[in-house]
Design a protein around this motif. Structure first.
Motif, PDB file in Angstrom:
ATOM      1  N   LEU A 109       0.825  -1.208   0.000  1.00 49.77           N
ATOM      2  CA  LEU A 109       0.000   0.000   0.000  1.00 49.77           C
ATOM      3  C   LEU A 109       0.863   1.264   0.000  1.00 49.77           C
ATOM      4  O   LEU A 109       0.564   2.237   0.679  1.00 49.77           O
ATOM      5  CB  LEU A 109      -0.926  -0.015   1.221  1.00 49.77           C
ATOM      6  CG  LEU A 109      -1.896  -1.186   1.295  1.00 49.77           C
ATOM      7  CD1 LEU A 109      -2.679  -1.158   2.595  1.00 49.77           C
ATOM      8  CD2 LEU A 109      -2.851  -1.174   0.115  1.00 49.77           C
ATOM      9  N   GLU A 110       1.937   1.244  -0.787  1.00 49.17           N
ATOM     10  CA  GLU A 110       2.831   2.402  -0.825  1.00 49.17           C
ATOM     11  C   GLU A 110       2.128   3.647  -1.361  1.00 49.17           C
ATOM     12  O   GLU A 110       2.441   4.765  -0.954  1.00 49.17           O
ATOM     13  CB  GLU A 110       4.072   2.083  -1.664  1.00 49.17           C
ATOM     14  CG  GLU A 110       5.006   1.131  -0.938  1.00 49.17           C
ATOM     15  CD  GLU A 110       6.087   0.549  -1.829  1.00 49.17           C
ATOM     16  OE1 GLU A 110       6.250   1.027  -2.976  1.00 49.17           O
ATOM     17  OE2 GLU A 110       6.762  -0.382  -1.370  1.00 49.17           O
ATOM     18  N   GLU A 111       1.165   3.440  -2.241  1.00 45.09           N
ATOM     19  CA  GLU A 111       0.410   4.580  -2.772  1.00 45.09           C
ATOM     20  C   GLU A 111      -0.358   5.270  -1.639  1.00 45.09           C
ATOM     21  O   GLU A 111      -0.469   6.497  -1.609  1.00 45.09           O
ATOM     22  CB  GLU A 111      -0.542   4.111  -3.888  1.00 45.09           C
ATOM     23  CG  GLU A 111      -1.331   5.216  -4.554  1.00 45.09           C
ATOM     24  CD  GLU A 111      -0.460   6.331  -5.155  1.00 45.09           C
ATOM     25  OE1 GLU A 111      -0.920   7.492  -5.154  1.00 45.09           O
ATOM     26  OE2 GLU A 111       0.670   6.046  -5.601  1.00 45.09           O
ATOM     27  N   VAL A 112      -0.869   4.483  -0.707  1.00 49.49           N
ATOM     28  CA  VAL A 112      -1.571   5.048   0.455  1.00 49.49           C
ATOM     29  C   VAL A 112      -0.594   5.900   1.265  1.00 49.49           C
ATOM     30  O   VAL A 112      -0.931   6.992   1.718  1.00 49.49           O
ATOM     31  CB  VAL A 112      -2.186   3.921   1.329  1.00 49.49           C
ATOM     32  CG1 VAL A 112      -2.745   4.482   2.617  1.00 49.49           C
ATOM     33  CG2 VAL A 112      -3.262   3.179   0.556  1.00 49.49           C
ATOM     34  N   GLU A 113       0.644   5.399   1.445  1.00 49.16           N
ATOM     35  CA  GLU A 113       1.657   6.160   2.174  1.00 49.16           C
ATOM     36  C   GLU A 113       1.926   7.496   1.476  1.00 49.16           C
ATOM     37  O   GLU A 113       2.002   8.538   2.131  1.00 49.16           O
ATOM     38  CB  GLU A 113       2.960   5.364   2.288  1.00 49.16           C
ATOM     39  CG  GLU A 113       2.866   4.192   3.229  1.00 49.16           C
ATOM     40  CD  GLU A 113       4.206   3.486   3.416  1.00 49.16           C
ATOM     41  OE1 GLU A 113       5.238   3.984   2.908  1.00 49.16           O
ATOM     42  OE2 GLU A 113       4.217   2.444   4.091  1.00 49.16           O
ATOM     43  N   ARG A 114       2.081   7.463   0.154  1.00 48.86           N
ATOM     44  CA  ARG A 114       2.351   8.699  -0.598  1.00 48.86           C
ATOM     45  C   ARG A 114       1.207   9.696  -0.449  1.00 48.86           C
ATOM     46  O   ARG A 114       1.426  10.886  -0.243  1.00 48.86           O
ATOM     47  CB  ARG A 114       2.573   8.383  -2.078  1.00 48.86           C
ATOM     48  CG  ARG A 114       4.025   8.018  -2.392  1.00 48.86           C
ATOM     49  CD  ARG A 114       4.310   8.053  -3.877  1.00 48.86           C
ATOM     50  NE  ARG A 114       3.600   7.030  -4.630  1.00 48.86           N
ATOM     51  CZ  ARG A 114       3.953   5.751  -4.659  1.00 48.86           C
ATOM     52  NH1 ARG A 114       4.992   5.336  -3.977  1.00 48.86           N
ATOM     53  NH2 ARG A 114       3.254   4.881  -5.348  1.00 48.86           N
ATOM     54  N   GLN A 115      -0.037   9.194  -0.539  1.00 44.68           N
ATOM     55  CA  GLN A 115      -1.189  10.091  -0.396  1.00 44.68           C
ATOM     56  C   GLN A 115      -1.264  10.668   1.014  1.00 44.68           C
ATOM     57  O   GLN A 115      -1.598  11.832   1.194  1.00 44.68           O
ATOM     58  CB  GLN A 115      -2.474   9.361  -0.752  1.00 44.68           C
ATOM     59  CG  GLN A 115      -2.609   9.143  -2.248  1.00 44.68           C
ATOM     60  CD  GLN A 115      -3.963   8.577  -2.641  1.00 44.68           C
ATOM     61  OE1 GLN A 115      -4.901   8.586  -1.851  1.00 44.68           O
ATOM     62  NE2 GLN A 115      -4.060   8.089  -3.855  1.00 44.68           N
ATOM     63  N   GLU A 118       1.232  13.479   1.239  1.00 38.60           N
ATOM     64  CA  GLU A 118       0.734  14.682   0.557  1.00 38.60           C
ATOM     65  C   GLU A 118      -0.360  15.366   1.359  1.00 38.60           C
ATOM     66  O   GLU A 118      -0.378  16.581   1.483  1.00 38.60           O
ATOM     67  CB  GLU A 118       0.195  14.320  -0.832  1.00 38.60           C
ATOM     68  CG  GLU A 118       1.284  14.095  -1.855  1.00 38.60           C
ATOM     69  CD  GLU A 118       0.719  13.669  -3.201  1.00 38.60           C
ATOM     70  OE1 GLU A 118      -0.426  14.074  -3.533  1.00 38.60           O
ATOM     71  OE2 GLU A 118       1.424  12.925  -3.915  1.00 38.60           O
TER      72      GLU A 118
END
Length: 142
Positions: A109-115, A118
């Motif tokens: 869930l790296e995309e969740v971390e990036r969001q 942000e």
């Protein structure tokens, strides 16, 4: 399995860590165990082979393995940390009745971390996803 253990031991040696028989046994036990054992469970299972080993020895070795990035500590707020030698990104399914923990593979869930970074301005260092339910064995008992 042995190659994984051997690779980990070589990594420790390269970092100047002395490989004691107890350290070898703890690491091997963790890498072969899929049950995410507590320090006490590790101690109890190795104690017959190492009668002079103390629980403190197990804790000290676990701490060193965590610092070396080879073991992950899973804490649940009930003082019974569990230990996992699989430090890859994976998730856990936990039985609410018997406490069994199983690994669950899912795309990271790296995309969740990036969001989250942000949206909040936080610097995210990681995440933990746990799913809770009742395992097959416990469901069959009722």
């Amino acid at each position: 399995m042995t190659t994984r253990v051997q690779h980990a031991l070589n990594q420790l040696k390269n970092n100047g860590v002395r490989i004691t028989p107890q350290r070898h046994a703890i690491l091997t036990y963790l890498m072969e165990s899929m049950s995410h054992p507590t320090a006490d469970e590790i101690y109890r299972s190795l104690e017959p082979r190492f009668p002079n080993m103390s629980v403190a020895t197990v804790y000290n070795n676990l701490k060193m393995l965590i610092e070396a990035g080879m073991v992950r500590e899973l804490t649940y707020g009930d003082n019974s940390s569990r230990f996992d030698a699989d430090v890859s990104n994976h998730y856990h399914v936990i039985c609410e009745k018997c406490g069994k923990i199983e690994d669950f593979m899912y795309p990271s869930l790296e995309e969740v971390e990036r969001q989250a970074e942000e949206a909040t301005g936080f610097e995210i260092h990681g995440h933990r996803l746990e799913l809770h339910g009742v395992c097959k064995e416990c469901r069959m008992k009722h």
